[in-house]
Design a protein around this motif. Sequence first.
Motif, PDB file in Angstrom:
ATOM      1  N   LYS A  11       0.909  -1.407   0.024  1.00  0.00           N
ATOM      2  CA  LYS A  11      -0.160  -0.121  -0.097  1.00  0.00           C
ATOM      3  C   LYS A  11       1.071   1.287  -0.001  1.00  0.00           C
ATOM      4  O   LYS A  11       0.568   2.257  -0.247  1.00  0.00           O
ATOM      5  CB  LYS A  11      -0.977   0.088   1.184  1.00  0.00           C
ATOM      6  CG  LYS A  11      -1.833  -0.983   1.237  1.00  0.00           C
ATOM      7  CD  LYS A  11      -3.025  -0.916   1.952  1.00  0.00           C
ATOM      8  CE  LYS A  11      -4.127  -1.851   2.188  1.00  0.00           C
ATOM      9  NZ  LYS A  11      -5.184  -1.545   0.896  1.00  0.00           N
ATOM     10  N   THR A  39     -10.918   3.638  -7.991  1.00  0.00           N
ATOM     11  CA  THR A  39     -10.717   2.570  -7.635  1.00  0.00           C
ATOM     12  C   THR A  39      -9.734   1.471  -8.288  1.00  0.00           C
ATOM     13  O   THR A  39      -9.217   0.258  -8.038  1.00  0.00           O
ATOM     14  CB  THR A  39     -11.940   1.736  -7.486  1.00  0.00           C
ATOM     15  OG1 THR A  39     -12.669   1.626  -8.604  1.00  0.00           O
ATOM     16  CG2 THR A  39     -12.832   2.463  -6.641  1.00  0.00           C
ATOM     17  N   ASP A  60      -6.132  -3.135  -8.987  1.00  0.00           N
ATOM     18  CA  ASP A  60      -6.779  -2.825  -7.819  1.00  0.00           C
ATOM     19  C   ASP A  60      -6.241  -2.135  -6.913  1.00  0.00           C
ATOM     20  O   ASP A  60      -5.509  -2.377  -6.258  1.00  0.00           O
ATOM     21  CB  ASP A  60      -7.492  -4.199  -7.608  1.00  0.00           C
ATOM     22  CG  ASP A  60      -8.724  -3.946  -6.377  1.00  0.00           C
ATOM     23  OD1 ASP A  60      -8.673  -2.924  -5.554  1.00  0.00           O
ATOM     24  OD2 ASP A  60      -9.350  -5.048  -6.112  1.00  0.00           O
ATOM     25  N   LYS A  62      -7.324  -0.635  -4.300  1.00  0.00           N
ATOM     26  CA  LYS A  62      -7.838  -0.683  -3.055  1.00  0.00           C
ATOM     27  C   LYS A  62      -6.818  -1.998  -2.397  1.00  0.00           C
ATOM     28  O   LYS A  62      -6.305  -1.949  -1.257  1.00  0.00           O
ATOM     29  CB  LYS A  62      -9.120  -0.998  -2.720  1.00  0.00           C
ATOM     30  CG  LYS A  62      -9.602  -1.319  -1.500  1.00  0.00           C
ATOM     31  CD  LYS A  62     -11.024  -1.359  -1.313  1.00  0.00           C
ATOM     32  CE  LYS A  62     -11.662  -1.806   0.177  1.00  0.00           C
ATOM     33  NZ  LYS A  62     -12.950  -2.305   0.107  1.00  0.00           N
ATOM     34  N   ARG A  63      -6.897  -3.257  -3.267  1.00  0.00           N
ATOM     35  CA  ARG A  63      -6.254  -4.359  -2.764  1.00  0.00           C
ATOM     36  C   ARG A  63      -4.653  -4.234  -3.174  1.00  0.00           C
ATOM     37  O   ARG A  63      -4.001  -5.106  -2.910  1.00  0.00           O
ATOM     38  CB  ARG A  63      -6.743  -5.569  -3.180  1.00  0.00           C
ATOM     39  CG  ARG A  63      -8.160  -5.714  -2.780  1.00  0.00           C
ATOM     40  CD  ARG A  63      -8.830  -7.070  -3.017  1.00  0.00           C
ATOM     41  NE  ARG A  63     -10.137  -7.032  -2.509  1.00  0.00           N
ATOM     42  CZ  ARG A  63     -11.294  -6.328  -2.857  1.00  0.00           C
ATOM     43  NH1 ARG A  63     -11.388  -5.626  -3.810  1.00  0.00           N
ATOM     44  NH2 ARG A  63     -12.448  -6.672  -2.134  1.00  0.00           N
TER      45      ARG A  63
END
Length: 125
Positions: A11, A39, A60, A62-63
């Motif tokens: 992240k 997103t 992705d 978010k992931r």
Amino acid sequence: MCVSQMLRLSKLETLDEAVAKLLEFAEYPKLVRWIQFPTALIVFLAHQDSPDCGAVYVYDRKRCVWLWVDFDDQNYGGYSPSEFDVLVSQCHFLRLVASPGLLRSPVQWLVRPGQRPEVLGRQPV
């Protein structure tokens, strides 16, 4: 349509760093298309020596996962930029990309020109 997880990132990595890692993983192809959502990010990559043999990847955000998308259409040599443009403009594929969790779900999608993506059923576990 088949979706495979290619790379899991931290992240802490920026979007540019995530793209750099994908380019390194794919042995430095040319980035032909880039479409960004809050997103997700969809990119179309092709190597200089084979510009009509590209691949579609979705990040992705978010992931922090790169996904490779294969349309299970027996087009084993990859896709041309014009085929990618049809996918985006006529197949409503970006509806799925905007919610990348849909791509990672056990649902099997059918993507066809002129129609919205359809659920075919669930993929075997």
